[in-house]
Enzyme design. Structure first.
Site: not given
Ligand code: TYM
Length: 332
Positions: A111, A194, A197
């Site tokens: 991230k 993956k 969202k």
């Protein structure tokens, strides 16, 4: 009774991975455990959020829990920030967590990306807040998708560090429960990423609120390879997109992967995809509709969250008082 704690971030675009990796499993577990399901709004703040969207997404996750079949009378459903013990315990646990443990967290590395110096402190200490969520309630079991495994190992380490430091057995070591055939649902556009969202491509994921036409379109556009499906699971090796669609089918139907391949082995994706999309519409359609229906009644959703926060707060306050005693924090 054993206690479950788990949560979802209210960051929008709730998807099939959240459903199959987490929420659906909770529905089955609620009968055998004392369950606490949280909407982790403080975690969402590790990435910039628009206030109106954060509020709406918090209600949307609440509606998803209920529409999926979680009973708000049986289980505690609340948003994290409503119980101040989460933040307080995160601080206390942060004081006993070595930096070296946090430096190993792969999710932070992903991230934060290349500009790690600019990443927020909250993103870095995210897993400590997650440990606090679980340990505040002395949860014994944590049902999550595969991607949270490393964070849960850290939660266990932190619980152990506290117990050792204060020579106590106050915290149980929480067990991860990674269940079902779809513990890591992959993007429909890229079998090596993956389902997430935050993927900019809407075609990468099936959202819990997608209508039948949208689900069918996304499945039709899902990336595949030109080979027919194999007749046993071994044949899915090195075919990540095919493996993903088979896993999704297995998880949605409750069949084993082998049973799915027994039925579809030798068939082309042109035959498999319509069956998959019918199945996804049959399973997700009613949940999405119920979410939309529930979201029209803000008072109902907010009432559930309020009541949940009261019940969670009671447990949290009792545990915090015991921790104050153990740590030596004076409450004159
Ligand atoms: P979040 O909001 O990213 O995801 C919520 C749940 O969905 C699972 N999940 C998936 N499962 C399978 N395939 C996927 N592609 C997929 N994407 C997401 C996640 O594993 C998770 O179970 N850190 C957590 C939230 C959290 C939490 C906690 C969880 C905060 N405190 C305490 C358990 C206990 C998270 O980011 O979830």
């Amino acid at each position: 009774m054993n206690r479950i704690f788990s949560g979802v971030q209210p960051t929008g675009n709730l998807h099939l991975g959240n459903y199959l990796g987490a929420i659906r499993n909770w529905v089955a577990l609620q009968h055998d455990y004392d369950c606490i399901f949280c909407i982790v709004d403080l975690h969402a703040l590790t990435v910039a959020q628009r206030p109106e969207e954060l509020r709406a997404n918090t209600r949307e996750v609440t509606a998803a829990y209920i529409a999926a079949g979680i009973d708000p009378d049986r289980c505690i459903i609340f948003n994290q920030s409503a119980v101040p013990g989460h933040s307080e315990l995160a601080w206390l646990l942060g004081c006993i967590t070595p930096l070296g443990w946090l430096n190993r967290m792969t999710q932070f590395k992903e991230k934060a990306g290349r500009h790690r110096e600019n990443a927020g402190l909250g993103l870095y200490s995210y897993p400590v807040l997650m440990a606090a969520d679980i340990l505040l309630y002395k949860a014994t079991h944590v049902p999550v998708g595969e991607d949270q495994k490393q964070h849960l190992e850290l939660s266990r380490d932190i619980a152990g560090a506290f117990n050792r430091q204060y020579d106590t057995e106050f915290f149980p070591l929480p067990e991860p429960q990674i269940l079902g055939e779809a513990t890591r649902v992959m993007s429909l556009r890229d079998g090596s990423a993956k389902m997430s969202k935050s993927d900019p491509s809407a075609y990468s994921r099936i959202n819990m609120t997608d209508d039948a036409d949208t689900i069918a379109l996304k499945v039709r556009k899902a990336k595949t390879d030109p080979e027919p499906l194999p007749s046993e699971a071994k044949g899915l090796e090195n075919r990540p997109e095919a493996a993903n669609l088979v896993n999704i089918y297995a998880a949605l139907s409750g069949m084993s992967k082998d049973a799915v391949l027994n039925e579809f082995g030798g068939k082309m994706f042109s035959a498999f995809k319509p069956a998959l999309s019918d199945l996804a519409v049959a399973k997700l359609g009613p949940i999405g509709q119920e979410m939309t229906h529930l979201l029209k009644d803000r008072g109902l959703i907010d009432g559930i969250l309020r009541k949940g926060a009261e019940r969670a707060g009671e447990i949290a306050r009792a545990h915090m008082a015991q921790m104050h005693d153990i740590i030596g924090i004076l409450r004159p």
